[in-house]
Design an enzyme around this catalytic site. Structure first.
Site, short mmCIF file in Angstrom:
data_model
loop_
_atom_site.label_atom_id
_atom_site.label_comp_id
_atom_site.label_asym_id
_atom_site.label_seq_id
_atom_site.Cartn_x
_atom_site.Cartn_y
_atom_site.Cartn_z
N HIS A 75 1.19 -0.99 0.00
CA HIS A 75 -0.23 0.09 0.28
C HIS A 75 0.58 1.60 -0.58
O HIS A 75 0.68 2.29 -0.83
CB HIS A 75 -1.45 0.09 1.31
CG HIS A 75 -1.40 0.90 1.62
ND1 HIS A 75 -2.51 1.19 0.81
CD2 HIS A 75 -1.60 2.41 1.75
CE1 HIS A 75 -3.34 2.21 1.15
NE2 HIS A 75 -2.42 3.26 1.89
N GLU A 76 1.75 1.54 1.01
CA GLU A 76 2.54 2.92 1.01
C GLU A 76 3.23 2.45 -0.20
O GLU A 76 3.28 4.10 -0.84
CB GLU A 76 3.69 2.50 2.44
CG GLU A 76 2.30 2.66 3.97
CD GLU A 76 1.60 3.45 3.91
OE1 GLU A 76 1.78 4.80 2.92
OE2 GLU A 76 0.47 3.92 4.24
N HIS A 106 1.45 4.65 -2.85
CA HIS A 106 1.85 5.97 -3.25
C HIS A 106 2.94 6.52 -3.09
O HIS A 106 3.30 7.70 -4.09
CB HIS A 106 1.82 6.72 -1.26
CG HIS A 106 0.22 6.12 -0.44
ND1 HIS A 106 -0.43 7.02 -1.13
CD2 HIS A 106 0.30 6.11 0.56
CE1 HIS A 106 -1.85 6.78 -0.67
NE2 HIS A 106 -1.45 6.19 0.06
N HIS A 151 2.87 6.91 -6.91
CA HIS A 151 2.06 7.91 -7.46
C HIS A 151 2.92 9.21 -7.51
O HIS A 151 2.88 10.40 -7.96
CB HIS A 151 0.72 8.12 -6.24
CG HIS A 151 0.02 8.83 -6.98
ND1 HIS A 151 -1.62 8.32 -5.89
CD2 HIS A 151 -0.73 9.51 -8.28
CE1 HIS A 151 -2.31 9.49 -6.61
NE2 HIS A 151 -1.34 9.76 -7.58
N GLU A 180 -5.77 8.14 -1.36
CA GLU A 180 -5.71 6.23 -1.06
C GLU A 180 -6.11 5.46 -2.32
O GLU A 180 -5.62 4.58 -1.91
CB GLU A 180 -6.22 5.87 0.47
CG GLU A 180 -6.64 6.93 1.80
CD GLU A 180 -4.73 6.62 2.30
OE1 GLU A 180 -4.68 5.42 2.07
OE2 GLU A 180 -3.53 7.42 2.84
#
Length: 692
Positions: free
Chosen positions: A477-478, A481, A484, A506
């Site tokens: 998940h992190e 980011h 992104h 998110e």
């Protein structure tokens, strides 16, 4: 000591093989002393103020794009880089003096941010420019930048009387300082509880052997994630779990409860001056959802759908507890307590799905997970990563990688991995954008730089770092980011990376969590830390099926947290402890422990998610729609879908509305079908959330 100045740290121009002007330079320095942090903070403030003064002094009739918007954009990109370099060390530096200096720098810069956001003279020049230029003369992103600055000016009250503006400015400064202190208190928290080995019954030897000891030989268990969560899941001594849960939800109870009370009050005062009904309505105006009423309806409808599932799960857990009490000759109190929840949810995975997390983590050594994760992201997004040797970092544990576009070989960014806990470090898992990928004043393109900060179990001479499966999910998940931040390609720093609507931010990372529940990616990032064997097929299949384990209770808890956040920011005088206790009972069916104060430990309330915690569930609607519609249909490692995702979702950053990005990627308007299906719920409608 050599004096470090901003001019000495200016970017270097580099021409790539195609002669397009690039600046693939990481401008960040991590060896600043406390004195340098203090001096650079003052220098940055003065230099930035000069830029604002320059714009503010232009005659209204003389404003142009070049002397107004471009000057502000140029100031912003320089300011963002150096501000991050000065305030990030508070979260990661091993030196307490540096952390303190960085925190003070953050406070000063936050006050300065408020001052600059309240520059009525600058605001009037932008309004004059809007009236002067034809909208179609400006490039779409430049027009969006101009409109966003005017919108933010109004949201800061720059259209209101001077006296009102001054009140708003003072409120914003105080809110900023309180928010910094709230999270600093949590970061610096060092409480530990001493236990005998017997009091830690059920925990594996590798965990027990990793613990430090007190002078009298007891084992020291901290409240950091790598200690707290394994204990709450596996320790079969209820009293030990009770003590840990009470301590965990009493962290910074005294100081942070006072800060939170004042924060909520000041936010309400500010929104009243700005003529909004509530702080939630003020914040949500800029989000996909738009209004607090839409949030309330979304959460209430989802809670109603999930409650029957939660009731089934509580009944099953109650039976597990009854059997556990009989087995261990313990009194059965016919309650599911807060300190019981994670323990019996773990038992659900073991009994219903035959997944033993202690056995499973032996297949997720950190090095294997990292290697597999990086390979998957490279293949999926058509990138190449290369670790940089001898790069400057803030701690010896930190690794640095450069990122290139696989097709062109052009460098697009760099990222840091800081994965293990240490004293004074940020206590959760997060991605920090450090250098925005955008245009520099001279027209060269600056690469994006980001850091992933986490708190996974640190390796020891006796054992490697072994990750729980939910930690693998967090890692994925992190790191989403991070991608992104690096894959966005925009003109303005304001729109770089994750600067999208807060209730969409998110979604790109949540979408990528799906890979840790699919067979092929799981095999690529796992092997037994001793034998090197893959996860046995049966265990792998059980793990994938266990995704629905406890889904009712887990999502109802998210609704509790989202509703606490909403209640505090829509009601007058709401008591955080009372609201949390009431919602735990009404929605989750598990009471909060008396004497605890979970909201005082809830960093999101002071970390930029105020009135926006609902966004985790809201954005999951879109993350699941993206995964089910494109990747699951066309192949989870399909390079075309991966590039579509990079081009339509990651690359625009915040330069487009989230709804438009979603429509471009999906080929239609988004809907809730995949989201509800992922929760094990029956799909009765294809309607999307109303904001879409």
């Amino acid at each position: 000591m050599t004096r470090v100045t901003l001019s000495a740290m200016a970017p270097t121009e580099v021409l790539d093989s195609n002669s397009s002007r690039m600046s693939p330079v990481n401008r960040l320095k991590w060896d600043l002393t406390t004195e340098q942090i203090i001096n650079l903070t003052e220098e940055l403030i003065q230099k930035t103020k000069q830029g604002y003064d320059k714009v503010g002094s232009i005659k209204l009739n003389d404003v142009t794009y070049e002397n107004t918007l471009k000057v502000l954009a140029d100031v912003e990109v320089e300011y963002t880089v150096f501000r991050n370099m000065l305030d990030f060390p508070q979260h990661v530096s091993p030196c307490k003096d540096v952390r303190n200096a960085s925190t003070e720098a953050d406070k000063k810069l936050s006050e300065f941010d408020v001052e600059m956001s309240m520059r009525e003279d600058v605001y009037k020049r932008i309004v004059a420019l809007q009236a002067k230029v034809q909208a179609d003369v400006l490039r779409p992103e430049a027009r969006r930048y101009m409109e966003r600055l005017i919108k933010l000016g109004k949201r800061n009250g720059l259209h209101l009387p001077r006296e009102t503006q001054e009140k708003i400015k003072n409120l914003k400064k105080r809110i900023s300082t309180l928010s910094i202190d709230f999270n600093k208190n949590l970061n610096e928290e060092t409480t530990f509880l001493p236990f005998t080995k017997e009091e830690l019954g059920g925990l594996p030897d590798d965990f027990l052997n990793s613990l430090e000891k007190t002078e009298d030989g007891k084992l020291k268990v901290t409240l950091k994630y790598p200690h707290y969560f394994p204990l709450m899941k596996k320790c079969h001594i209820p009293e030990t779990r009770r003590k840990m849960e009470a301590a965990f939800n009493c962290r910074c109870k005294g100081e942070n409860s006072l800060i939170l009370e004042e924060l909520v009050q000041l936010r309400a005062e500010k929104c009243k001056l700005l003529e909004f009904n509530t702080h939630a309505d003020y914040v949500l105006e800029m989000n996909m959802v738009k209004t607090a009423e839409t949030v309330r309806k979304f959460l209430d409808e989802l809670a109603e759908k999930l409650k029957p599932l939660g009731e089934e799960e509580r009944t099953y857990i109650m039976n597990l507890k009854k059997r556990e009490c009989e087995k261990r000759n313990l009194e059965f109190d016919e309650n599911i307590n807060a300190w019981d929840l994670r323990f019996y949810m773990n038992q659900v995975e073991e009994t219903q799905y035959c997944v033993d997390q202690n056995q499973l983590k032996e297949y997720f050594p950190m090095e294997t997970v990292t290697s597999g994760l990086l390979d998957i992201y490279q293949e999926l997004l058509a990138l190449t990563f290369e670790q940089e040797e001898n790069a400057q970092v803030w701690h010896e544990d930190v690794k640095v990688y450069s990122v290139k576009d696989a097709a062109s070989g052009e460098i697009i960014g760099k990222f840091y991995l800081d994965l293990y806990p240490r004293e004074g470090k940020y206590g959760h898992a997060a991605c920090f954008g450090l250098q925005p990928g955008c245009l520099l004043p001279d027209g060269t393109r600056q690469i994006g730089v980001a850091a992933m900060v986490a708190n996974f179990t640190k390796p020891t001479p006796e054992a490697p770092s072994l990750l729980q499966h939910d930690e693998v999910e967090t890692y994925f998940h992190e790191f989403g980011h991070v991608m992104h931040q690096l894959c966005s390609k925009v003109e303005f720093a304001m729109f770089s990376g994750t600067h999208v609507e807060r209730d969409f931010v998110e979604a790109p990372s949540q979408m990528l969590e799906n890979w840790v529940w699919q067979k092929e990616p799981l095999l690529r990032m796992s092997k037994h830390y001793k034998s090197g064997c893959p996860i046995p097929d049966e265990l792998l299949e059980n793990l994938i099926k266990s995704r629905l384990a406890n889904t009712g209770l887990l999502n109802l808890r998210q609704i509790v947290l989202a509703k606490v956040d909403q209640e505090l920011h829509t009601k007058t005088g709401a008591d955080p402890v009372e609201e949390y206790a009431k919602l735990c009972q009404e929605i989750l069916g598990v009471p909060a422990s008396p004497g605890t104060n979970m909201p005082a430990t809830f960093g999101h309330l002071a970390g930029g998610y105020d009135a926006q915690y609902y966004g985790y569930l809201w954005s999951e609607v879109f993350s699941m729609d993206m995964f089910f519609t494109r990747f699951r249909q066309e192949g989870i490692m399909n390079p075309k879908v991966g590039m579509d995702y990079r081009n339509h979702i990651l690359q625009p950053g915040g330069s487009q509305d989230a709804a438009d990005m979603l429509k471009a990627f999906l080929g239609r308007e988004p809907n809730q079908e995949a989201f509800l299906q992922s929760k094990g719920l029956t799909v009765t409608s294809r309607k999307a959330p109303s904001a879409c």
